[in-house]
Design a protein around this motif. Structure first.
Motif, short mmCIF file in Angstrom:
data_model
loop_
_atom_site.label_atom_id
_atom_site.label_comp_id
_atom_site.label_asym_id
_atom_site.label_seq_id
_atom_site.Cartn_x
_atom_site.Cartn_y
_atom_site.Cartn_z
N UNK A 100 0.84 -1.21 0.00
CA UNK A 100 0.00 0.00 0.00
C UNK A 100 0.87 1.26 0.00
N UNK A 101 1.91 1.25 0.82
CA UNK A 101 2.80 2.41 0.89
C UNK A 101 3.50 2.64 -0.45
N UNK A 102 3.94 1.56 -1.10
CA UNK A 102 4.61 1.70 -2.40
C UNK A 102 3.65 2.22 -3.45
N UNK A 103 2.40 1.75 -3.40
CA UNK A 103 1.39 2.20 -4.36
C UNK A 103 1.15 3.69 -4.21
N UNK A 104 1.00 4.16 -2.97
CA UNK A 104 0.73 5.58 -2.74
C UNK A 104 1.93 6.43 -3.14
N UNK A 105 3.12 5.96 -2.84
CA UNK A 105 4.32 6.72 -3.24
C UNK A 105 4.40 6.81 -4.77
N UNK A 106 4.13 5.70 -5.44
CA UNK A 106 4.15 5.71 -6.91
C UNK A 106 3.06 6.60 -7.46
N UNK A 107 1.87 6.56 -6.85
CA UNK A 107 0.75 7.38 -7.32
C UNK A 107 1.06 8.86 -7.20
N UNK A 108 1.71 9.27 -6.11
CA UNK A 108 2.06 10.68 -5.94
C UNK A 108 3.01 11.12 -7.06
N UNK A 109 3.92 10.24 -7.43
CA UNK A 109 4.86 10.58 -8.50
C UNK A 109 4.16 10.60 -9.85
N UNK A 139 5.08 1.03 -8.78
CA UNK A 139 5.09 0.50 -7.42
C UNK A 139 5.68 -0.90 -7.35
N UNK A 140 5.82 -1.55 -8.51
CA UNK A 140 6.35 -2.91 -8.53
C UNK A 140 5.36 -3.94 -8.05
N UNK A 141 4.07 -3.68 -8.28
CA UNK A 141 3.03 -4.65 -7.90
C UNK A 141 2.16 -4.94 -9.11
N UNK A 142 1.41 -6.02 -9.04
CA UNK A 142 0.50 -6.36 -10.11
C UNK A 142 -0.79 -5.57 -10.02
N UNK A 143 -1.53 -5.47 -11.12
CA UNK A 143 -2.81 -4.75 -11.10
C UNK A 143 -3.77 -5.28 -10.05
N UNK A 144 -3.77 -6.60 -9.84
CA UNK A 144 -4.69 -7.18 -8.87
C UNK A 144 -4.39 -6.66 -7.47
N UNK A 145 -3.12 -6.50 -7.15
CA UNK A 145 -2.74 -5.98 -5.83
C UNK A 145 -3.18 -4.54 -5.68
#
Length: 209
Positions: free
Chosen positions: A17-26, A44-50
């Motif tokens: 979740x933290x990586x997703x939010x950091x990537x989204x801000x960028x 974020x280095x995660x799959x779409x499902x995540x």
């Protein structure tokens, strides 16, 4: 009957979740609201499902991504309205400076604040609150003769629409360009008969080669 005990969030889920939010801000900060969710997942280095497990809809991700900016915007409005300075012009110009600063920081936040983009509906209340605050501050400042009498709230909307053009400037100089832009705008809003001297402009950033 034994009550259900909520399961703690696993550490890997928190990290995702933290990586997703950091990537989204960028991603949204650089590319605006039109950036695809798959690009956020890739960064974020995660799959779409995540990604969709944490944020089922894009609007959910946007609301969380820009939560800090939204809080800062609400704080700026509250502080401007409660400005202890006896001069209402001070609160008016401070709010303009702060809004420009927040918009310069992120293309995505500026887009969400200014547009009727369907996925940005959660920002409507923030926008309306700001508009009401500007109207009240303008009424007070016009009463002192410091704000030009023909100012209307739509003038600020036009100013912020033009301010979005600064998103095309290099990020390293954008904040300085925004401060100078805000200073010019404030001087344009000042009443011609105002006794207060013009505020010195911030240094001009180097935008040309």
């Amino acid at each position: 009957m034994t009550p259900e005990v909520p399961h703690p969030v696993r550490s890997d889920a928190r990290d995702n979740r933290a990586r997703i939010l950091e990537a989204a801000r960028t991603v949204f900060g650089e590319e605006g609201l039109g950036a695809p969710m798959r690009e956020v997942a890739r960064r974020a280095g995660v799959g779409p499902a995540t990604l969709y497990r944490h944020f089922p809809a894009k609007r959910d991700l946007l609301a969380e991504t820009f939560a800090e900016q939204r809080r800062a915007c609400r704080t700026a409005v509250r502080d401007a309205l409660a400005d202890p300075d006896p001069d209402p012009w001070h609160g008016f110009r401070t709010l303009i400076e702060r809004i420009c600063e927040l918009h310069a920081d992120s293309r995505g936040f500026a887009d969400a604040f200014m547009t009727a983009f369907p996925e940005a509906m959660d920002f409507a209340a923030d926008r309306e609150q700001t508009v009401r605050a500007v109207a009240e501050l303008a009424r007070r400042a016009q009463g002192t003769g410091l704000l030009r009498p023909d100012f209307v709230v739509d003038d600020l909307v036009l100013v912020l629409m033009a301010h979005r053009g600064l998103q095309d400037t290099p990020r390293a100089t954008r904040a300085a360009a925004s401060r100078r832009y805000a200073a010019y705008v404030i001087e344009a809003f000042r009443a011609a008969s105002a006794p207060e001297a013009a505020t010195p402009l911030p240094p001009a950033p180097r935008l040309s080669t």
